[in-house]
Design a protein around this motif. Sequence first.
Motif, mmCIF file in Angstrom:
data_model
loop_
_atom_site.group_PDB
_atom_site.id
_atom_site.type_symbol
_atom_site.label_atom_id
_atom_site.label_comp_id
_atom_site.label_asym_id
_atom_site.label_seq_id
_atom_site.Cartn_x
_atom_site.Cartn_y
_atom_site.Cartn_z
ATOM 1 N N ARG A 39 77.432 -48.203 32.952
ATOM 2 C CA ARG A 39 78.590 -47.819 32.296
ATOM 3 C C ARG A 39 79.332 -46.578 32.225
ATOM 4 O O ARG A 39 80.586 -46.732 32.554
ATOM 5 N N GLU A 40 78.617 -45.532 32.685
ATOM 6 C CA GLU A 40 79.196 -44.292 32.956
ATOM 7 C C GLU A 40 80.125 -44.319 34.283
ATOM 8 O O GLU A 40 81.205 -43.836 34.352
ATOM 9 N N LEU A 41 79.277 -44.828 35.276
ATOM 10 C CA LEU A 41 80.137 -44.960 36.492
ATOM 11 C C LEU A 41 81.412 -45.888 36.422
ATOM 12 O O LEU A 41 82.296 -45.819 36.804
ATOM 13 N N GLN A 42 81.323 -46.957 35.716
ATOM 14 C CA GLN A 42 82.275 -47.821 35.514
ATOM 15 C C GLN A 42 83.425 -47.183 34.884
ATOM 16 O O GLN A 42 84.884 -47.014 35.325
ATOM 17 N N ALA A 43 83.297 -46.158 33.804
ATOM 18 C CA ALA A 43 84.384 -45.600 33.000
ATOM 19 C C ALA A 43 84.844 -44.568 33.922
ATOM 20 O O ALA A 43 86.256 -44.345 34.025
#
Length: 673
Positions: A39-43
Amino acid sequence: MPAHERVLALRVEIEEHNHRYYVLDAPLLSDAEYDRLFRELQALEAEHPELLSPDSPTQRVGAAPLPEFAALVHATPMLSLNNAFADEEVAAFDRRVHEWLAANGDLDYSAEPKFDGLAVSLTYQDGILLHGATRGDGTTGEDVTANLRTLRSIPLHLQGSGWPALLEVRGEVLLWRSDFERLNSRQREKGEKEFVNPRNAAAGSLRQLDPRITATRPLRFVAYGIGLAEGAGLPATHSELLDRLADWGFPVAATRRRVSGLAGLLGYYAEIGRQRASLPYDIDGVVYKLDDLAAQERLGFVSRAPRFAIAHKFPAEEVLTELLDISVQVGRTGALTPVARLAPVFVGGVTVTNATLHNEDEVRRKDIRIGDTVVVRRAGDVIPEIVRVQRDKRPAGAPEFSMPTSCPVCASKVVRNAEEAVARCSGGLYCPAQRKQALLHFASRRAMDIEGLGDKLVEQLVDSAIVRTPADLYRLGLLALANLERMADKSASNLLAAIEQSKQTTLPRFIYALGIRNVGEATARDLARHFGNLDRLLAADEADLLQVPDVGPIVAQCIRQFCSEPHNLEVIEQLRAAGVVWPDGEVLAPAGCASAGKVFVLTGTLPTLTRDAARQMIEAAGGKVSNSVSKKTDFVVAGGEAGSKLEKARTLGVTVIDEEQLLALLNLVQTTQ
């Protein structure tokens, strides 16, 4: 840390965990921790779209549905393997390899399990996944790149170093058994249809038009070789190549092994056979490949399979079940096939409830009866069949099977000629089971020639119960046709015009259009010439029919069976009532014509006439056209690039003419008329 550095670091970390989880089966993170990183990468990528790249782990998640799969041609064909089912066949393979290589002593082979999945190819350019495709017909596959990108066991960017600038990796997409069970459990919870076996589930999941659906399926990829490599050297052996693929981030079979000689091959087969049930995935045999890649290149391929490899298949699994009933199916050509209805039993990865019994003779030979306990297997792991009966478990009074005397679909008489093993329904023009086949034949170009009446339209007409017999075609209206799928008013009008035009026909065409078994175009012409009108043909007995040239006992019997079936006669009368007509008393060529009864052979390309046009002109003049030259041939009509037929005509002394001479001969017939 700057955003671009954090994005790169997250990508490396996530792909490393993907590799440990899906390839090495040795995860280090909990699912929750992995999801946090993802999720951090997606954000970050959403906040900085300029940093998004196709090899990011986030791009594995399916995008919008694909409208259709494009075709993708493989750089080198994806060929099949020849199969061996016995140790002797493996020994013969090893012996052939020795002979082809003129080798002495034991040869080294790479041995690995034969995965029961879906073969695919993956192409990488400069280490980045470029595209992926199904095997298809071996030459051209379906471009399923978007779906393959969702598989976390497939590297989007190759690991390590030394990989070729252009690399095509081949392998199998499959489902682990445990993942398959969980997938079916979810299907049950949602009230949706369960998958039959892991292979079918994998194939269906990979070929979803919506990659987002594929992304929800726990598919895995296992590499087993390469199809193309440009821009870097490869190791000398297949075993080393598999190790190299593992270094580049691909899963490969953990149970692969390099073995020596025939003893090594058979020993590996026995060992994997003992492990088969405990493996996490389904296999249906093992694969042997000559380990030396240079020697593989020298051996090459034969037909559609490599000379340097073979699949050693496991015996088909056999199980016991009860035969509950024997029903009879009627095929498109009227053939009656007995089918065993079985108590459901799981065999070879699927639940089997039916098995073909082929024909009445086969049922008698195996002495199969209702109520028997039978041994079932999937022939070639595909088609269920009954191997034998457990006669000691037969219930008292189990009845013998008898083929019905009336068609179970239309009640027409069932006939079986002495020379055939198959019983058939005689109601060809009437029987619903034969309806589509009968209509397609009736409308074909050499029969009634109804342009525009093809497979898809016939299916719609029959499935919608608009057309039941050929006679119904002549009752069609514009409204009924226009309401069909993909049938516009203009198309409907064109079809109705073609149907109307077909009413004016010839007796030979009409006889051929009836679809009488063993009556082709030539026989139809002979029958029309001999009897002169349809009524005399319909009333003829077998003795009368045997007077027709080239009509023997089998053909005479087929004609008589067809003409004695009331359902067929009813349809013929309906066709006549609908306005289908032909010149009565039609004779194809008067006695004494130069070409009447002569045999012609066409070869090469004629200057102005197509092969079909020349054939029709010859036949209209009373001649016959044969496909082969013999002493009975009267004329060979030779055009450009004539081949072996012309040479054989000269050898036999057969008269050779060209198109101009043919036309002159046929004009002579017309002036005589």
